[in-house]
Design an enzyme around this catalytic site. Structure first.
Site, PDB file in Angstrom:
ATOM      1  N   ARG A   9      55.574  41.176  34.515  1.00 50.86           N
ATOM      2  CA  ARG A   9      55.763  42.237  34.015  1.00 50.86           C
ATOM      3  C   ARG A   9      57.396  43.469  34.138  1.00 50.86           C
ATOM      4  NH1 ARG A   9      52.715  41.116  30.347  1.00 50.86           N
ATOM      5  NH2 ARG A   9      51.140  41.234  29.349  1.00 50.86           N
ATOM      6  N   HIS A  50      60.423  37.947  26.559  1.00 51.84           N
ATOM      7  CA  HIS A  50      59.657  37.623  27.001  1.00 51.84           C
ATOM      8  C   HIS A  50      58.260  36.384  26.332  1.00 51.84           C
ATOM      9  CE1 HIS A  50      55.465  40.399  27.780  1.00 51.84           C
ATOM     10  NE2 HIS A  50      55.299  38.689  27.980  1.00 51.84           N
TER      11      HIS A  50
END
Ligand code: NAP
Ligand code: GLV
Length: 313
Positions: free
Chosen positions: A228, A276
């Site tokens: 993250r 991502h």
């Protein structure tokens, strides 16, 4: 049984179609704003808070990803958002582990064999063989030895690289030197050449990729962040690249996604950016896993992948 579905930016019709095939007895519907009709289960990705209002009967919330930080952020910002009796259940692997191993292995081998530098040389039409990195000191440290981290660590070890792993509780992974808990964090980092982050984002792990962490690594180390964006102190990365403490970084996740066009990371050639995508949620595998667990819960059985709300993962 009644099932609510919510997944932004997805082909909802295809998801509902596949769930209907896997759970023919279920009454499935896409959640729409204002829908407060009863439901037993919710299957979601990044749901809005309103979806859970007044849902005391909800038995389980299935998160269509491995990381539950976004959904837990709703609860932290406004305690009581998640129905008290509903279990929060995350995806476990469901096809993500092989993708993650491919992504991380590609990045590690790119740095090991200096393909990043050869690309720079090619851009300058320069023909020069570089000294190879010694494999025996090209130590990879994997932060997080869970479903994804352990698979990635084992895959890297199969290339004959020295691999270390770090987790909260002690883990035994064949071929990996393991470390656990804060007391062993510095020993884990000491001399690591490639740091791979696969920790969940929790109050304990936020900002873990910072100047202090980078200073413990080998000089000219590499960073691969696939967990993250909130794990990384962005300015500390830029400073570590400027000083040479870090040689390069591969980042798949960012504090703000999409990464804004004016972000400094876009201008730093030693940072490799992907949007991502290191381990995508695969529909067939995810539907199969969630449907199997819904059936188990409906029969009164327990399932794995239940999130510990206190730990945050
Ligand atoms: P997981 O199975 O829950 O594993 C988490 C690991 O982190 C465990 O080994 C755990 O230790 C360790 N850990 C947690 N808190 C810690 C702490 N404070 N100190 C040390 N170790 C700690 O999770 P997973 O399925 O492998 O997924 C990991 C993360 O990858 C997700 O949370 C998500 O953020 C990220 N992810 C990213 C993508 C992408 O496309 N970029 C895709 C999927 C997942 P224990 O073993 O002791 O519990
Ligand atoms: C993706 O980032 C996930 O957590 O599954």
């Amino acid at each position: 049984m009644k099932i609510l579905f919510y997944m932004p930016h997805a082909d909802v019709a295809e998801w509902l179609h596949d769930f209907a095939r896997a759970l023919p007895e279920a009454d499935l519907r896409e959640w729409q704003a204002g829908d407060t009709a009863p439901a037993d289960f919710a299957v979601v990705w990044r749901p809005p808070r309103e979806m859970f209002a007044g849902r005391a009967d909800l038995r389980a919330i299935f998160n269509l990803g491995a990381g539950v930080d976004a959904i837990l952020a709703l609860e932290h910002a406004q305690p009581g958002t998640l129905p008290r009796n509903a279990q929060l259940i995350r995806l476990e692997d469901s096809g993500m582990a092989p993708q993650m191993a491919e992504y991380v292995t590609h990045a590690v081998l790119r740095y090991l064999r200096r393909f990043d530098e050869y690309q720079t040389q090619q851009d300058a039409r320069r023909w020069q063989v570089l000294d190879p990195h010694p494999r025996e000191t090209f130590t990879v440290g994997v932060l997080g030895l869970g479903v994804l981290g352990a698979h990635v660590a084992r895959t890297l070890a199969s290339f004959g690289l020295p691999v270390r792993g770090y987790s909260r509780s002690a883990r035994d992974v064949a071929g990996i030197t393991t470390f656990a808990g804060e007391a062993q964090f510095d020993a884990f980092l000491d001399g690591v050449k490639v740091l791979v982050n696969l920790l969940p984002h929790t109050p304990e792990t936020g900002d873990v990729l910072n100047a202090r962490t980078f200073a413990k690594l080998a000089q000219g180390a590499y960073l691969i962040n696939v967990a993250r964006g909130g794990h990384l102190v962005e300015q500390d990365l830029l400073d570590a690249l400027a000083s040479g403490q870090l040689a390069a970084a591969t980042l798949d996740v960012f504090r703000e996604e999409p990464l804004p066009p004016d972000h400094l990371f876009w201008q730093e050639p030693r940072i490799t950016i992907t949007p991502h995508m290191s381990a995508l949620t695969l529909r067939a595998e995810s539907v199969a896993q969630v449907a199997r667990k819904i059936k188990a819960l409906a029969h009164g059985d327990t399932v794995s992948g239940v999130v510990n709300l206190d730990r945050g993962y």
